[in-house]
Design a protein around this motif. Structure first.
Motif, short mmCIF file in Angstrom:
data_model
loop_
_atom_site.label_atom_id
_atom_site.label_comp_id
_atom_site.label_asym_id
_atom_site.label_seq_id
_atom_site.Cartn_x
_atom_site.Cartn_y
_atom_site.Cartn_z
N THR A 151 0.94 -1.07 0.07
CA THR A 151 0.06 -0.28 -0.12
C THR A 151 1.11 1.22 -0.15
OG1 THR A 151 -0.19 0.25 2.41
CG2 THR A 151 -1.72 -1.24 1.49
N ARG A 153 1.24 3.69 2.21
CA ARG A 153 1.51 3.84 3.36
C ARG A 153 2.70 2.87 3.87
NH1 ARG A 153 0.11 8.97 4.84
NH2 ARG A 153 -2.18 9.13 5.01
N GLU A 154 2.51 1.64 3.38
CA GLU A 154 3.54 0.57 3.66
C GLU A 154 4.78 1.01 2.94
OE1 GLU A 154 0.39 -3.03 4.32
OE2 GLU A 154 1.83 -2.71 2.37
N LEU A 157 6.63 4.12 4.64
CA LEU A 157 7.39 3.63 5.87
C LEU A 157 8.54 2.84 5.34
CD1 LEU A 157 5.92 2.21 9.06
CD2 LEU A 157 7.80 1.34 7.98
N THR A 189 -0.79 2.57 14.72
CA THR A 189 -0.81 2.47 13.20
C THR A 189 0.55 1.85 12.60
OG1 THR A 189 -2.40 4.32 13.20
CG2 THR A 189 -0.85 4.01 11.27
N HIS A 193 1.65 -1.33 10.35
CA HIS A 193 2.37 -1.23 9.01
C HIS A 193 3.49 -2.26 9.08
CE1 HIS A 193 -0.51 1.76 7.47
NE2 HIS A 193 0.08 2.52 7.99
N ARG A 196 2.64 -5.88 8.72
CA ARG A 196 2.28 -6.10 7.29
C ARG A 196 3.30 -6.23 6.53
NH1 ARG A 196 -3.09 -2.30 7.02
NH2 ARG A 196 -4.47 -3.53 8.28
#
Length: 219
Positions: A151, A153-154, A157, A189, A193, A196
């Motif tokens: 994703t 966001r992933e 990061l 949060t 992440h 995942r």
């Protein structure tokens, strides 16, 4: 990456903000130079997007002031001023890139990535890390030759950790890279992440120093 957007055109500003957010990056948007100065006094930014014609002054003066104080934050100028002399003035004042309006939002994303890579010391968008083949420009990863879907966001990061190999980043630092100052962030949060990413990229890809933060693992 946390980006400061200084743009008084509300339509363009919203479009740029949404594009950066869709890329998984954090963006703080202000419409005046005084607000930009206030934001910089409280937050460390990875990159600044700067309009040149603002309600309370010219962006060139703001840019020159930053460089005179020794601030080396990467800066991309976004402006309707399209004369060669304008571009020369902006670049000579210390800008890293100059993009003339109107521009394609995908091109802006590419330029942000290019400038960020140059500042990281490695302009090559292709990075190998253990079994991972990473294309920073295409924002894609292969693990043992097989594509892995992340994703936005992933990706943001993972990219933040990849840019600082061996360096411990606190939970608060990672939240700053992913979320704007007015965003509501759930307390777990970052942990979600990280979990995942480990499932997708390997359990050793991110190391945890309990109570301190995270760093890129050896894969």
């Amino acid at each position: 990456m946390r980006i400061l957007l200084i743009e008084d055109d509300t339509v363009l500003g919203a479009a740029v903000r949404d594009q950066i957010a869709a890329d998984g990056q954090s963006v703080d948007w202000v419409t005046r130079l005084d607000a930009a100065g206030n934001a910089q006094s409280t937050t460390s930014y990875d990159l600044i997007l700067l309009d040149l014609m603002l309600p309370d002054g010219r962006g060139i003066g703001f840019l020159k002031g930053l460089r005179a104080r020794g601030d080396v934050t990467p800066i991309i100028i976004l402006t309707a001023l399209d004369q060669v002399s304008d571009r020369i003035e902006g670049l000579n004042a210390g800008a890293d890139d100059y993009l003339v309006k109107p521009f394609d939002l995908a091109e802006l994303s590419a330029r942000i990535g290019s400038v960020a890579r140059r500042y990281s010391g490695n302009p090559n968008p292709i990075v190998a890390h253990g079994p991972l083949d990473i294309d920073l420009a295409a924002r894609s990863i292969r693990r043992d030759g097989k594509p892995v879907q992340l994703t936005a966001r992933e990706w943001a990061l993972f990219e933040a950790l990849l840019a600082r190999p061996g360096q411990l980043l606190s939970k608060a630092q990672l939240e700053e890279k992913l979320y704007a100052f007015d965003a509501e962030v759930e307390s777990n949060t970052i942990e979600v992440h990280v979990s995942r990413l480990r499932k997708k990229l390997g359990s050793a890809i991110i190391e945890t120093e309990r109570g301190l933060g995270y760093r890129l693992g050896k894969a």
